[in-house]
Motif scaffolding. Structure first.
Motif, short mmCIF file in Angstrom:
data_model
loop_
_atom_site.label_atom_id
_atom_site.label_comp_id
_atom_site.label_asym_id
_atom_site.label_seq_id
_atom_site.Cartn_x
_atom_site.Cartn_y
_atom_site.Cartn_z
N TYR A 1 0.85 -1.21 0.00
CA TYR A 1 0.00 0.00 0.00
C TYR A 1 0.88 1.26 0.00
N HIS B 1 -9.41 6.94 -2.77
CA HIS B 1 -8.61 5.72 -2.86
C HIS B 1 -7.34 5.86 -2.00
N ARG C 1 -8.02 5.84 1.74
CA ARG C 1 -8.30 4.50 2.30
C ARG C 1 -7.03 3.68 2.44
N LYS D 1 -5.21 -11.28 -3.53
CA LYS D 1 -6.16 -10.31 -2.95
C LYS D 1 -5.79 -8.90 -3.37
N VAL D 2 -4.49 -8.61 -3.30
CA VAL D 2 -4.04 -7.26 -3.65
C VAL D 2 -4.22 -7.01 -5.15
N TYR E 1 -6.40 -8.30 -7.25
CA TYR E 1 -7.81 -8.09 -7.61
C TYR E 1 -8.39 -6.82 -6.98
N LYS E 2 -7.73 -6.33 -5.97
CA LYS E 2 -8.24 -5.10 -5.35
C LYS E 2 -7.64 -3.85 -6.00
N LEU E 3 -6.33 -3.90 -6.29
CA LEU E 3 -5.68 -2.66 -6.71
C LEU E 3 -5.40 -2.54 -8.21
N ASN F 1 -6.77 -2.30 -11.71
CA ASN F 1 -8.05 -2.15 -12.42
C ASN F 1 -8.18 -3.16 -13.54
N LYS G 1 -8.90 -6.53 -11.96
CA LYS G 1 -10.20 -6.52 -11.27
C LYS G 1 -11.29 -6.75 -12.31
N LYS H 1 -20.39 -0.60 -9.55
CA LYS H 1 -19.20 -0.33 -8.73
C LYS H 1 -17.98 0.00 -9.59
#
Ligand code: ASP
Length: 718
Positions: A295, A319, A322, A392-393, A395-397, A399, A402, A436
């Motif tokens: 992050y 973004h 968070r 996880k990262v 698919y989250k960060l 684009n 994702k 979303k």
């Protein structure tokens, strides 16, 4: 012992016990068992929670991931500035930058729709443990068990929901594998911005002060809930009218003092206190360092890339906020775990429990393999930790991935009957799931994506044996360097422009077979990743299944050993916590007192940057224009409050209430040392932070010029 000393010791002890708050985020069902009057409450406990009538909890709302409360009969809600941030961000443009400048609706007509926001009010709850656990009787497969439990939870929620009457229901797990409660929530879908202070107040101190005490942030915002003219829930419409809550909070403009009893009602997100030592080890060795580092790296990247681009910088604000929030929280947790030696403490405790088990043949029969089995489940989790977190990262960060992953999953799910699909892919939910992505189509920057994906691939190449990412290993040989990987990313992923809406829509229409036929290298890569991810998910489900059987046993035997009941970990459901306005000693030779003041805001303001404040504040300060909010003891206006209540993320925006149940502040954060609250609460370091109502009212009146809001809340302006 002389009589006076005995009496003194007795009184000190009595005070100590009367004053020592217990750890706890008490669920509604536990409130009646507490003796809050003994702790300092001056009203009847029924006034807080009364299942047969109206009580304070009816004034509480869940605002997306945060908490808020009604403070007027016309649906006025107070919550945190950081909770409303995304809504303010969405309403802002470089020309009307409400995030920077703040926003005030002079009249109801001017209130702005807070896009993406809805509020929930807890209506009722019911224990459904029997129904859930009955569904898994005789099920041997652990993976199957996990699936059935979540399916049953989903089903019960769906059955109890009543869209026509704006009721959404869901089942929450209280103790893993052991107890389940069905909650019914009233949903309100039209939420508007009323008064938002400028960022220099609402986010005063920025990331530098985030998770820190002493604090001087005016982290509050006013919103308003609207419903259709017939009182039902409705999406934003000009014709909607303000919602009349069953209950709203009384505001106490005189606030509280050091040592006073206070309590909080709110929706704490997640804590992990009833977990074994291996869980904390996993956090300490994998989750916390990996996530905080990636992050931090990503924040720097985005900041560098948007530095010269005001529009993009604004678009990425939420973004970044968070990511920064989680990053600092995780670093705080790492420090806290190091300083407290929590893993060691837990290991020692578990050795004691293991010894305790051996003292009784019955216990021994029931639990002799317990610790080995927990160990085994966690060692499997640790084996795949790097890959798990990496996915996880990604698919989250990313684009690109994702979207690609969504396209593939959707195609897979479409092959199933609607009722068997994962929640977000069901016919009735798919439009909302797609919505979303709207922001991605607006704000994706290719230069950020390119560097991010290069870093992800480079990182994955260093993973250990059990966490290898197959498709990456297959494509790159040992001497592939960073620039080659970056070129690969550019030519194969970025060039596909999946963040262009039209391209994405076209891909979304394809079946799984059609996707497999495509020559699109991004989709090909994503398909291969997806295969590996499914294996990891399945392994995760097996581990969770095993733990859902082991953890109830672990908690059961721990309860016997400790001879006490525990409070279920926070899980996003309504809780009460209580304590006192109280300082602490965060470090050697340092003591922090629990109330900050406007004087401190002014002092910090000379440092500039994140401490810059509106000119008007300096003028008001110079003119000693403190209105009725001046506190003679502090010789200033109180700004920040510190207290030993038990809070976590999700408690942001929670009302802080005095002994008579009146609003005296709004919770928004914890001290750095208290970030490990999530793993273990301790009166020595667990301190949460709120903004004092006197500062809220002063800012609203003097800076915002919104006298009408004070009047609406019943605060007499003197
Ligand atoms: N500021 C925090 C948050 O991110 C609140 C907390 O965790 O105590 O939600």
């Amino acid at each position: 012992m002389n009589k006076t000393i005995t009496l003194f010791l007795f009184v000190s002890f009595a005070l100590l016990f009367a004053k020592a708050p217990e750890e706890g985020q008490y669920p509604l069902s536990e409130i009646k068992k507490l003796d809050l009057q003994k702790a300092g409450l001056l009203i009847n406990q029924d006034y807080i929670y009364n299942p047969n009538g109206v009580s304070l909890i009816d004034a509480l709302v869940k605002v997306n991931g945060c908490t808020g409360s009604f403070v007027s009969k016309d649906g006025l809600i107070i919550t945190n500035h950081h909770c409303a941030f995304a809504g303010v961000n969405a309403a802002s443009t470089p020309e009307h930058n409400y995030l920077e400048d703040g926003f005030l609706a002079e009249s109801r007509e001017q209130e702005i729709n807070a896009k993406g926001y809805k509020v929930k009010i807890t209506e009722s709850y019911k224990d459904v443990t029997d129904i859930i656990l009955k569904a898994v009787i005789g099920i041997e497969s652990l993976e199957e068990r996990t699936k059935i439990i979540s399916k049953k939870m989903e089903q019960l929620g769906e059955n109890a929901s009543d869209k026509k009457n704006s009721i959404e229901a869901s089942v929450s797990e209280m103790f893993a594998g052991q107890s389940y409660i069905l909650f019914k929530y009233r949903i309100i879908e039209d939420v508007r911005l009323v008064y938002v202070p400028p960022r220099t107040i609402g986010e005063f101190g920025g990331e530098r002060d985030n998770w820190m005490w002493p604090r001087h942030t005016g982290d509050f915002t006013f919103m308003r809930a609207y419903v259709a003219p017939d009182g039902s829930s409705a999406e934003y419409s000009k014709d909607n009218i303000p919602y009349n809550p069953k209950k709203y909070l009384e505001v106490n403009p005189n606030g509280v003092n050091e040592g006073d009893f206070v309590f909080i009602l709110g929706y704490p997100g997640r804590t992990y206190r009833n977990q074994p030592s291996q869980f904390i080890e996993y956090q300490y060795n994998y989750q916390l360092p990996y996530i905080s580092e990636i992050y931090e790296w990503t924040i720097k990247l985005i900041e560098a890339k948007t530095k010269e681009n005001e529009k993009m910088a604004l678009a990425y604000s939420t973004h970044i906020k968070r990511l920064s929030n989680t990053m600092k929280n995780y670093k705080g947790k790492i420090q806290g775990l190091r300083n407290t030696g929590l893993v060691k403490t837990k290991i020692n405790e578990e050795s004691e429990i293991a010894r305790f088990i051996k003292t009784s043949p019955v216990l021994n029969d029931n639990y002799k393999n317990l610790f080995n089995e927990i160990d085994e489940a966690y060692s499997r989790r640790m084996d795949i930790a790097e890959a798990n977190l990496w996915f996880k990262v990604l698919y989250k960060l990313s684009n690109d991935f994702k979207l690609a992953h969504f396209v593939i999953q959707n195609a897979e799910e479409k092959r199933k009957e609607n009722e068997d699909r994962k929640f977000k892919f069901k016919d009735e939910n798919i439009a909302k799931s797609l919505q979303k992505f709207d922001s991605i189509f607006k704000i994706s920057m290719e230069s950020i994506e390119k560097e991010f994906l290069t870093k992800m691939i480079c990182d994955a190449r260093k993973f250990s044996e059990n966490s290898r990412i197959d498709v990456i290993d297959n494509i790159f040989d040992n001497d592939a360097n960073k620039s080659l990987i970056m070129r690969f990313v550019e030519n194969n992923f970025i060039s596909q422009k999946i963040t262009n809406r039209e391209n994405f829509d076209k891909l979304s229409e394809l079946s799984l077979d059609e996707l497999k036929e495509l020559k699109n290298p991004l989709i090909r890569f994503a398909l291969e990743l997806n295969e590996q991810y499914k294996k990891i998910e399945s392994e995760n489900n097996k581990i969770s299944g095993a733990l859902s059987e082991l953890l109830p046993q672990f908690n059961e035997v721990k309860r016997e050993w400790k001879d006490t009941q525990f409070i279920p970990d926070a899980n996003g459901t309504l809780r009460l916590t209580y304590g006192y306005i109280k300082g602490y000693s965060p470090r050697d030779a340092v003591y922090s007192s629990p109330i900050t003041s406007l004087k401190g805001v002014i002092e910090k303001s000379y440092l500039g940057n994140e401490y810059a404040i509106p000119k008007k504040i300096k003028e008001l300060y110079k003119a000693k224009d403190f209105g009725q909010f001046y506190n003679p003891k502090l010789k200033s206006i109180p700004v920040g409050l510190l207290y030993n209540m038990d809070t976590t993320g999700g408690n942001s925006g929670s009302p802080i209430l005095d002994a008579k149940g009146r609003l005296i502040g709004v919770n928004f954060d914890r001290a750095y040392e208290a970030t490990i609250n999530d793993f273990a609460w301790n009166d020595a370091y667990s301190r949460s932070i709120g903004v004092d109502i006197r500062y809220v009212l002063w800012i609203t009146q003097k800076l915002g010029g919104a006298n009408y809001l004070l009047e609406e809340m019943g605060v007499d302006i003197k």
